[in-house]
Motif scaffolding. Sequence first.
Motif, PDB file in Angstrom:
ATOM      1  N   ARG A  36      48.198 -77.291  59.469  1.00  0.00           N
ATOM      2  CA  ARG A  36      48.556 -76.226  60.409  1.00  0.00           C
ATOM      3  C   ARG A  36      50.079 -76.052  60.450  1.00  0.00           C
ATOM      4  O   ARG A  36      50.589 -74.932  60.436  1.00  0.00           O
ATOM      5  CB  ARG A  36      48.027 -76.560  61.800  1.00  0.00           C
ATOM      6  N   GLY A  37      50.814 -77.149  60.478  1.00  0.00           N
ATOM      7  CA  GLY A  37      52.266 -77.097  60.533  1.00  0.00           C
ATOM      8  C   GLY A  37      52.875 -76.468  59.293  1.00  0.00           C
ATOM      9  O   GLY A  37      53.830 -75.682  59.387  1.00  0.00           O
ATOM     10  N   ARG A  38      52.339 -76.812  58.130  1.00  0.00           N
ATOM     11  CA  ARG A  38      52.862 -76.213  56.898  1.00  0.00           C
ATOM     12  C   ARG A  38      52.609 -74.705  56.890  1.00  0.00           C
ATOM     13  O   ARG A  38      53.469 -73.919  56.468  1.00  0.00           O
ATOM     14  CB  ARG A  38      52.265 -76.897  55.671  1.00  0.00           C
ATOM     15  N   GLU A  39      51.464 -74.279  57.383  1.00  0.00           N
ATOM     16  CA  GLU A  39      51.160 -72.850  57.475  1.00  0.00           C
ATOM     17  C   GLU A  39      52.076 -72.169  58.495  1.00  0.00           C
ATOM     18  O   GLU A  39      52.599 -71.077  58.246  1.00  0.00           O
ATOM     19  CB  GLU A  39      49.693 -72.638  57.857  1.00  0.00           C
ATOM     20  N   GLU A  40      52.290 -72.812  59.646  1.00  0.00           N
ATOM     21  CA  GLU A  40      53.195 -72.261  60.661  1.00  0.00           C
ATOM     22  C   GLU A  40      54.603 -72.078  60.088  1.00  0.00           C
ATOM     23  O   GLU A  40      55.226 -71.034  60.280  1.00  0.00           O
ATOM     24  CB  GLU A  40      53.292 -73.201  61.870  1.00  0.00           C
ATOM     25  N   ALA A  41      55.099 -73.105  59.424  1.00  0.00           N
ATOM     26  CA  ALA A  41      56.454 -73.043  58.875  1.00  0.00           C
ATOM     27  C   ALA A  41      56.571 -71.950  57.815  1.00  0.00           C
ATOM     28  O   ALA A  41      57.589 -71.254  57.744  1.00  0.00           O
ATOM     29  CB  ALA A  41      56.859 -74.401  58.308  1.00  0.00           C
ATOM     30  N   ALA A  42      55.537 -71.785  57.006  1.00  0.00           N
ATOM     31  CA  ALA A  42      55.554 -70.725  55.990  1.00  0.00           C
ATOM     32  C   ALA A  42      55.580 -69.347  56.656  1.00  0.00           C
ATOM     33  O   ALA A  42      56.307 -68.449  56.193  1.00  0.00           O
ATOM     34  CB  ALA A  42      54.339 -70.856  55.074  1.00  0.00           C
ATOM     35  N   ARG A  43      54.829 -69.175  57.728  1.00  0.00           N
ATOM     36  CA  ARG A  43      54.853 -67.896  58.455  1.00  0.00           C
ATOM     37  C   ARG A  43      56.217 -67.641  59.079  1.00  0.00           C
ATOM     38  O   ARG A  43      56.719 -66.518  59.050  1.00  0.00           O
ATOM     39  CB  ARG A  43      53.782 -67.878  59.545  1.00  0.00           C
ATOM     40  N   LEU A  44      56.789 -68.690  59.649  1.00  0.00           N
ATOM     41  CA  LEU A  44      58.113 -68.544  60.238  1.00  0.00           C
ATOM     42  C   LEU A  44      59.140 -68.187  59.167  1.00  0.00           C
ATOM     43  O   LEU A  44      59.980 -67.307  59.363  1.00  0.00           O
ATOM     44  CB  LEU A  44      58.530 -69.822  60.969  1.00  0.00           C
ATOM     45  N   ALA A  45      59.076 -68.849  58.031  1.00  0.00           N
ATOM     46  CA  ALA A  45      60.001 -68.569  56.933  1.00  0.00           C
ATOM     47  C   ALA A  45      59.888 -67.113  56.493  1.00  0.00           C
ATOM     48  O   ALA A  45      60.901 -66.442  56.255  1.00  0.00           O
ATOM     49  CB  ALA A  45      59.733 -69.510  55.762  1.00  0.00           C
ATOM     50  N   ALA A  46      58.665 -66.610  56.401  1.00  0.00           N
ATOM     51  CA  ALA A  46      58.466 -65.208  56.009  1.00  0.00           C
ATOM     52  C   ALA A  46      59.049 -64.261  57.056  1.00  0.00           C
ATOM     53  O   ALA A  46      59.718 -63.279  56.709  1.00  0.00           O
ATOM     54  CB  ALA A  46      56.975 -64.939  55.799  1.00  0.00           C
ATOM     55  N   ALA A  47      58.821 -64.552  58.327  1.00  0.00           N
ATOM     56  CA  ALA A  47      59.348 -63.699  59.396  1.00  0.00           C
ATOM     57  C   ALA A  47      60.874 -63.716  59.411  1.00  0.00           C
ATOM     58  O   ALA A  47      61.515 -62.675  59.612  1.00  0.00           O
ATOM     59  CB  ALA A  47      58.801 -64.150  60.751  1.00  0.00           C
ATOM     60  N   MET A  48      61.449 -64.867  59.162  1.00  0.00           N
ATOM     61  CA  MET A  48      62.914 -64.951  59.140  1.00  0.00           C
ATOM     62  C   MET A  48      63.472 -64.191  57.943  1.00  0.00           C
ATOM     63  O   MET A  48      64.501 -63.515  58.059  1.00  0.00           O
ATOM     64  CB  MET A  48      63.363 -66.403  59.154  1.00  0.00           C
ATOM     65  N   ALA A  49      62.801 -64.265  56.804  1.00  0.00           N
ATOM     66  CA  ALA A  49      63.249 -63.540  55.616  1.00  0.00           C
ATOM     67  C   ALA A  49      63.168 -62.029  55.843  1.00  0.00           C
ATOM     68  O   ALA A  49      64.104 -61.293  55.518  1.00  0.00           O
ATOM     69  CB  ALA A  49      62.427 -63.953  54.401  1.00  0.00           C
ATOM     70  N   VAL A  50      62.070 -61.558  56.421  1.00  0.00           N
ATOM     71  CA  VAL A  50      61.886 -60.129  56.688  1.00  0.00           C
ATOM     72  C   VAL A  50      62.965 -59.614  57.632  1.00  0.00           C
ATOM     73  O   VAL A  50      63.457 -58.498  57.481  1.00  0.00           O
ATOM     74  CB  VAL A  50      60.475 -59.867  57.271  1.00  0.00           C
ATOM     75  N   ASN A  51      63.363 -60.444  58.605  1.00  0.00           N
ATOM     76  CA  ASN A  51      64.371 -60.045  59.583  1.00  0.00           C
ATOM     77  C   ASN A  51      65.800 -60.359  59.146  1.00  0.00           C
ATOM     78  O   ASN A  51      66.734 -60.134  59.896  1.00  0.00           O
ATOM     79  CB  ASN A  51      64.090 -60.722  60.930  1.00  0.00           C
ATOM     80  N   ALA A  52      65.946 -60.877  57.927  1.00  0.00           N
ATOM     81  CA  ALA A  52      67.261 -61.235  57.373  1.00  0.00           C
ATOM     82  C   ALA A  52      68.016 -62.219  58.258  1.00  0.00           C
ATOM     83  O   ALA A  52      69.222 -62.116  58.435  1.00  0.00           O
ATOM     84  CB  ALA A  52      68.094 -59.985  57.107  1.00  0.00           C
ATOM     85  N   PHE A  53      67.285 -63.169  58.817  1.00  0.00           N
ATOM     86  CA  PHE A  53      67.906 -64.226  59.615  1.00  0.00           C
ATOM     87  C   PHE A  53      68.353 -65.335  58.676  1.00  0.00           C
ATOM     88  O   PHE A  53      67.550 -66.123  58.201  1.00  0.00           O
ATOM     89  CB  PHE A  53      66.927 -64.786  60.652  1.00  0.00           C
ATOM     90  N   GLU A  54      69.627 -65.375  58.373  1.00  0.00           N
ATOM     91  CA  GLU A  54      70.230 -66.373  57.479  1.00  0.00           C
ATOM     92  C   GLU A  54      71.375 -67.035  58.229  1.00  0.00           C
ATOM     93  O   GLU A  54      72.474 -66.495  58.281  1.00  0.00           O
ATOM     94  CB  GLU A  54      70.765 -65.704  56.207  1.00  0.00           C
ATOM     95  N   PRO A  55      71.148 -68.199  58.820  1.00  0.00           N
ATOM     96  CA  PRO A  55      72.237 -68.840  59.560  1.00  0.00           C
ATOM     97  C   PRO A  55      73.343 -69.331  58.629  1.00  0.00           C
ATOM     98  O   PRO A  55      73.099 -69.696  57.482  1.00  0.00           O
ATOM     99  CB  PRO A  55      71.542 -70.015  60.251  1.00  0.00           C
ATOM    100  N   ASP A  56      74.567 -69.330  59.158  1.00  0.00           N
ATOM    101  CA  ASP A  56      75.703 -69.850  58.399  1.00  0.00           C
ATOM    102  C   ASP A  56      75.674 -71.371  58.330  1.00  0.00           C
ATOM    103  O   ASP A  56      76.181 -71.961  57.377  1.00  0.00           O
ATOM    104  CB  ASP A  56      77.023 -69.413  59.048  1.00  0.00           C
ATOM    105  N   MET A  57      75.096 -72.006  59.356  1.00  0.00           N
ATOM    106  CA  MET A  57      75.066 -73.463  59.442  1.00  0.00           C
ATOM    107  C   MET A  57      73.758 -73.892  60.086  1.00  0.00           C
ATOM    108  O   MET A  57      73.281 -73.234  61.009  1.00  0.00           O
ATOM    109  CB  MET A  57      76.258 -73.934  60.296  1.00  0.00           C
TER     110      MET A  57
END
Length: 177
Positions: A36-57
């Motif tokens: 479940r956690g690996r699936e959650e993290a993959a969904r979060l990663a996709a949402a962050m990529a779609v929203n162009a959330f790229e932290p500097d640090m």
Amino acid sequence: MDPAPNTVLRIFLVRHAHAAWALPGMRDFDRPLDDRGREEAARLAAAMAVNAFEPDMIYCSNARRCLETLGILQARSSAKLRIDYSDALYAGSHDAYLDQIASKHDKAIRSIMIIGHNPMIEDTAQVLLQNDPATFETALGSGFPTAGVLILDCDTRGNSAIKGGARFVGLLSPVDA
């Protein structure tokens, strides 16, 4: 999504994805993500990529479940991420999280991500939003979701950034992604 023009620092607070229960003899620190956690993290990663959330640090707890969450987020990122690993984000209180935010004086860093644990991550959010308790209650009244990311903007840096003046930008959870 770039920070608002008057934003000095964007903060991404990330709770690690869902972890397996500790097996007999296993330390809590060593608990891995479960399916479940690996699936959650993959969904979060996709949402962050779609929203162009790229932290500097990125500041990440050294606990295995946080490292695995970070690994999944990194796999979807095109940026070369600057990462600092910290035992304090596992063993300390929310003050360790606030210390990471307060110590960011480098003007080249416009956004930071902290990957950590509850209740510290939720307590950190409450301090950052203390001037707007209704927003905190609306966003996190039912708790900080696993693999959730709370996005906040601050108009200041250093100690003044952690005095409750953060603005709510959004909350992404794997349920939404």
